[in-house]
Design a protein around this motif. Structure first.
Motif, PDB file in Angstrom:
ATOM      1  N   VAL A   1      40.347 -92.152  42.418  1.00 39.92           N
ATOM      2  CA  VAL A   1      40.345 -91.591  43.759  1.00 39.92           C
ATOM      3  C   VAL A   1      38.888 -91.433  44.170  1.00 39.92           C
ATOM      4  O   VAL A   1      38.007 -91.328  43.326  1.00 39.92           O
ATOM      5  CB  VAL A   1      41.077 -90.227  43.854  1.00 39.92           C
ATOM      6  CG1 VAL A   1      42.557 -90.376  43.533  1.00 39.92           C
ATOM      7  CG2 VAL A   1      40.436 -89.187  42.965  1.00 39.92           C
ATOM      8  N   VAL A   2      38.649 -91.464  45.461  1.00 44.22           N
ATOM      9  CA  VAL A   2      37.313 -91.213  45.986  1.00 44.22           C
ATOM     10  C   VAL A   2      37.381 -89.918  46.765  1.00 44.22           C
ATOM     11  O   VAL A   2      38.267 -89.731  47.602  1.00 44.22           O
ATOM     12  CB  VAL A   2      36.836 -92.369  46.898  1.00 44.22           C
ATOM     13  CG1 VAL A   2      35.522 -92.016  47.565  1.00 44.22           C
ATOM     14  CG2 VAL A   2      36.706 -93.652  46.099  1.00 44.22           C
TER      15      VAL A   2
ATOM     16  N   LYS B   1      42.329 -84.912  50.778  1.00 43.46           N
ATOM     17  CA  LYS B   1      43.507 -85.738  50.513  1.00 43.46           C
ATOM     18  C   LYS B   1      43.150 -87.207  50.702  1.00 43.46           C
ATOM     19  O   LYS B   1      42.134 -87.546  51.311  1.00 43.46           O
ATOM     20  CB  LYS B   1      44.665 -85.350  51.417  1.00 43.46           C
ATOM     21  CG  LYS B   1      44.413 -85.546  52.884  1.00 43.46           C
ATOM     22  CD  LYS B   1      45.598 -85.071  53.690  1.00 43.46           C
ATOM     23  CE  LYS B   1      45.292 -85.152  55.180  1.00 43.46           C
ATOM     24  NZ  LYS B   1      46.422 -84.703  55.976  1.00 43.46           N
ATOM     25  N   VAL B   2      43.998 -88.075  50.175  1.00 39.44           N
ATOM     26  CA  VAL B   2      43.808 -89.516  50.300  1.00 39.44           C
ATOM     27  C   VAL B   2      43.978 -89.893  51.770  1.00 39.44           C
ATOM     28  O   VAL B   2      44.977 -89.545  52.392  1.00 39.44           O
ATOM     29  CB  VAL B   2      44.820 -90.290  49.432  1.00 39.44           C
ATOM     30  CG1 VAL B   2      44.698 -91.793  49.663  1.00 39.44           C
ATOM     31  CG2 VAL B   2      44.644 -89.963  47.950  1.00 39.44           C
ATOM     32  N   THR B   3      42.982 -90.594  52.303  1.00 41.37           N
ATOM     33  CA  THR B   3      43.056 -91.043  53.693  1.00 41.37           C
ATOM     34  C   THR B   3      43.339 -92.533  53.795  1.00 41.37           C
ATOM     35  O   THR B   3      43.670 -93.028  54.864  1.00 41.37           O
ATOM     36  CB  THR B   3      41.755 -90.730  54.453  1.00 41.37           C
ATOM     37  OG1 THR B   3      40.659 -91.355  53.777  1.00 41.37           O
ATOM     38  CG2 THR B   3      41.527 -89.227  54.535  1.00 41.37           C
ATOM     39  N   ARG B   4      43.201 -93.243  52.667  1.00 39.33           N
ATOM     40  CA  ARG B   4      43.494 -94.678  52.664  1.00 39.33           C
ATOM     41  C   ARG B   4      43.861 -95.108  51.261  1.00 39.33           C
ATOM     42  O   ARG B   4      43.229 -94.714  50.291  1.00 39.33           O
ATOM     43  CB  ARG B   4      42.295 -95.466  53.148  1.00 39.33           C
ATOM     44  CG  ARG B   4      42.583 -96.951  53.158  1.00 39.33           C
ATOM     45  CD  ARG B   4      41.596 -97.726  53.935  1.00 39.33           C
ATOM     46  NE  ARG B   4      42.063 -99.113  53.958  1.00 39.33           N
ATOM     47  CZ  ARG B   4      41.652 -99.992  54.807  1.00 39.33           C
ATOM     48  NH1 ARG B   4      40.795 -99.655  55.725  1.00 39.33           N
ATOM     49  NH2 ARG B   4      42.086-101.220  54.754  1.00 39.33           N
TER      50      ARG B   4
ATOM     51  N   TYR C   1      36.183 -99.683  50.851  1.00 41.92           N
ATOM     52  CA  TYR C   1      36.902 -98.816  51.778  1.00 41.92           C
ATOM     53  C   TYR C   1      36.124 -97.528  51.981  1.00 41.92           C
ATOM     54  O   TYR C   1      35.320 -97.143  51.141  1.00 41.92           O
ATOM     55  CB  TYR C   1      38.300 -98.515  51.245  1.00 41.92           C
ATOM     56  CG  TYR C   1      39.086 -99.772  50.972  1.00 41.92           C
ATOM     57  CD1 TYR C   1      39.703-100.457  52.007  1.00 41.92           C
ATOM     58  CD2 TYR C   1      39.184-100.293  49.688  1.00 41.92           C
ATOM     59  CE1 TYR C   1      40.413-101.619  51.766  1.00 41.92           C
ATOM     60  CE2 TYR C   1      39.892-101.454  49.434  1.00 41.92           C
ATOM     61  CZ  TYR C   1      40.509-102.115  50.476  1.00 41.92           C
ATOM     62  OH  TYR C   1      41.203-103.261  50.242  1.00 41.92           O
ATOM     63  N   HIS C   2      36.394 -96.862  53.083  1.00 42.95           N
ATOM     64  CA  HIS C   2      35.676 -95.637  53.422  1.00 42.95           C
ATOM     65  C   HIS C   2      36.617 -94.443  53.372  1.00 42.95           C
ATOM     66  O   HIS C   2      37.824 -94.578  53.452  1.00 42.95           O
ATOM     67  CB  HIS C   2      35.057 -95.756  54.815  1.00 42.95           C
ATOM     68  CG  HIS C   2      34.148 -96.941  54.935  1.00 42.95           C
ATOM     69  ND1 HIS C   2      32.946 -97.014  54.276  1.00 42.95           N
ATOM     70  CD2 HIS C   2      34.279 -98.085  55.620  1.00 42.95           C
ATOM     71  CE1 HIS C   2      32.380 -98.171  54.555  1.00 42.95           C
ATOM     72  NE2 HIS C   2      33.162 -98.840  55.364  1.00 42.95           N
ATOM     73  N   GLY C   3      36.035 -93.261  53.252  1.00 40.46           N
ATOM     74  CA  GLY C   3      36.825 -92.034  53.255  1.00 40.46           C
ATOM     75  C   GLY C   3      37.324 -91.680  51.870  1.00 40.46           C
ATOM     76  O   GLY C   3      36.852 -92.185  50.857  1.00 40.46           O
ATOM     77  N   ASN C   4      38.308 -90.792  51.830  1.00 42.98           N
ATOM     78  CA  ASN C   4      38.916 -90.373  50.561  1.00 42.98           C
ATOM     79  C   ASN C   4      39.963 -91.408  50.178  1.00 42.98           C
ATOM     80  O   ASN C   4      41.144 -91.262  50.456  1.00 42.98           O
ATOM     81  CB  ASN C   4      39.528 -88.980  50.702  1.00 42.98           C
ATOM     82  CG  ASN C   4      38.478 -87.907  50.803  1.00 42.98           C
ATOM     83  OD1 ASN C   4      37.315 -88.138  50.481  1.00 42.98           O
ATOM     84  ND2 ASN C   4      38.857 -86.745  51.251  1.00 42.98           N
ATOM     85  N   PHE C   5      39.521 -92.417  49.519  1.00 40.36           N
ATOM     86  CA  PHE C   5      40.292 -93.608  49.205  1.00 40.36           C
ATOM     87  C   PHE C   5      40.892 -93.530  47.807  1.00 40.36           C
ATOM     88  O   PHE C   5      40.329 -92.896  46.926  1.00 40.36           O
ATOM     89  CB  PHE C   5      39.347 -94.816  49.321  1.00 40.36           C
ATOM     90  CG  PHE C   5      39.895 -96.064  48.742  1.00 40.36           C
ATOM     91  CD1 PHE C   5      40.904 -96.749  49.374  1.00 40.36           C
ATOM     92  CD2 PHE C   5      39.403 -96.560  47.555  1.00 40.36           C
ATOM     93  CE1 PHE C   5      41.411 -97.918  48.834  1.00 40.36           C
ATOM     94  CE2 PHE C   5      39.889 -97.720  47.005  1.00 40.36           C
ATOM     95  CZ  PHE C   5      40.905 -98.404  47.649  1.00 40.36           C
ATOM     96  N   SER C   6      42.040 -94.208  47.607  1.00 40.43           N
ATOM     97  CA  SER C   6      42.631 -94.297  46.272  1.00 40.43           C
ATOM     98  C   SER C   6      43.272 -95.662  46.065  1.00 40.43           C
ATOM     99  O   SER C   6      43.817 -96.246  46.998  1.00 40.43           O
ATOM    100  CB  SER C   6      43.689 -93.216  46.052  1.00 40.43           C
ATOM    101  OG  SER C   6      44.259 -93.358  44.754  1.00 40.43           O
TER     102      SER C   6
END
Length: 145
Positions: free
Chosen positions: A28-29, A53-56, A64-69
């Motif tokens: 997860v990011v 939380k995961v956004t993508r 990918y950008h944001g909270n990625f998983s």
């Protein structure tokens, strides 16, 4: 004209930056950092407040950008772990009653908000515009003689 078409096909081929391989491990990011998801479950009493939380989600390699998983769907919640800083570890809600440990691995290379893909599309559009103008004037000059 055939040379122009070949050049255009090559340019469009180079603009496709997506990879089709699978990720090496589940992660997860969060907040620009990549966290390797472990199989270690955490008891509810170790779970602190929600932090994101995961956004993508994607199971294909890419940037990918944001909270990625690459493991959990969009909306999966991240929590702090009581007594451990988020710069070291976080908890990920795997399902309704299960939380797993995720360990910080370093900054996520794709976490920068600067996307360099847009300029490739802009360059392609400029090349197409020049090619269209070139073809138009060439045909116009050929027919006027």
């Amino acid at each position: 004209m055939k040379k122009l078409a070949a050049v255009m096909l090559i340019l469009f081929g180079l603009m496709n930056g997506a990879a089709s391989a699978s990720w090496a491990y589940p992660f997860v990011v969060y907040d620009g950092g990549i966290y390797a998801v472990t199989t270690e479950t955490l008891s509810r009493d170790l779970i602190g407040k929600p932090i994101g939380k995961v956004t993508r989600y994607s199971d294909q390699e890419g940037t990918y950008h944001g909270n990625f998983s690459n493991q959990y769907p969009k909306g999966t919640v991240y929590y702090e772990i009581t007594g451990i800083g988020t710069e070291r570890q976080i908890a990920v809600q795997a399902d309704e009653k299960t939380y797993v440990r995720a360990v910080y691995q370093g900054p996520y290379a794709g976490g920068e908000e600067k996307s360099h893909t847009w300029w490739m599309y802009a360059a392609g559009a400029v090349v197409l515009a020049f090619a269209a103008v070139f073809v138009y004037y060439r045909r116009r000059n050929t027919h006027s003689v």
